[in-house]
Design an enzyme around this catalytic site. Sequence first.
Site, PDB file in Angstrom:
ATOM      1  CB  ILE A  10      -0.981   0.016   1.202  1.00 35.59           C
ATOM      2  CG1 ILE A  10      -0.234  -0.006   2.533  1.00 35.59           C
ATOM      3  CG2 ILE A  10      -1.952  -1.139   1.125  1.00 35.59           C
ATOM      4  CD1 ILE A  10      -1.113   0.263   3.729  1.00 35.59           C
ATOM      5  CB  CYS A  11      -0.084   4.699  -0.848  1.00 34.80           C
ATOM      6  SG  CYS A  11       0.554   6.369  -0.871  1.00 34.80           S
ATOM      7  N   PRO A  12       2.757   4.416   1.011  1.00 34.26           N
ATOM      8  CG  PRO A  12       4.489   5.642   2.043  1.00 34.26           C
ATOM      9  CD  PRO A  12       3.255   4.820   2.345  1.00 34.26           C
TER      10      PRO A  12
END
Length: 191
Positions: A10-12
Site C-alpha cells: 500500500i501507499c507509499p
Amino acid sequence: MIKIDAIGQICPMPIIMTKNALKEISEGTIEISVDNKISKENIEKFAHEMNFHYLTEEKDNLFFIQITKTLTNKVENKKSNDTVIVIDSDKMGQGDDALGETLMKGFIYTLTEIEELPKAILFYNRGVFLTSLIKSSVKDLLSLQERGVEILSCGACINFYNLEDKLSVGSTTNMYNIVTKQLSANKVIKP
C-alpha cells in the site's frame, strides 16, 4: 533488469521501493509490478518528474512499469530547504479516524525517504502525540532529527495533554517561535 515486486503493497511503499531501487543504480532499467491503478499512476508520475523514460504494460489486472535511468537524467538532489511542516493532529484529513492515523503515519514515514528535507516540523494541539506517545512516528522523527530536521512541539500543548515526561523526540517551543518559523519559511506545508 532489476525486478521489484510491490504487489499487495500500500501507499507509499511502491513509490519508495521504486525510488530506492533507482538510487542503487547509476544507469539501467528496473521493472516494478503493482496491483492497483493508483500505485501505477504514482510511479509513472514519479518517473516523469525525475525525467526517466518509462513504459507501462497491463497484464492480468497487474501493472508492470519499466523505468530507465541514464547518466544524462537531470535529477536535483537538494538536502534541505526553508520549508516548514506544521502538524496539528495525530490524524491526517477528515473522516475515518483509523484511516487518518494510517495516513499520518505514512506521511511521516515518507518524509524519511525523500531527499529534500524540511527545515523544521512544528507539532501543536494533538500533533504532539506524534512526538511522545506514537512510537512508530517517534522512530521516524528521530531519523529526521538525525538528518538535521528541527523537531519542535508546542510546550502549552504538551502541558495541556500531560505529556511533559513523555516527549521522546525534539524539544518544546512556544507560540512565538511557531509563528516566526512559519513567517520566515519559504513554504509552509500542513498535511
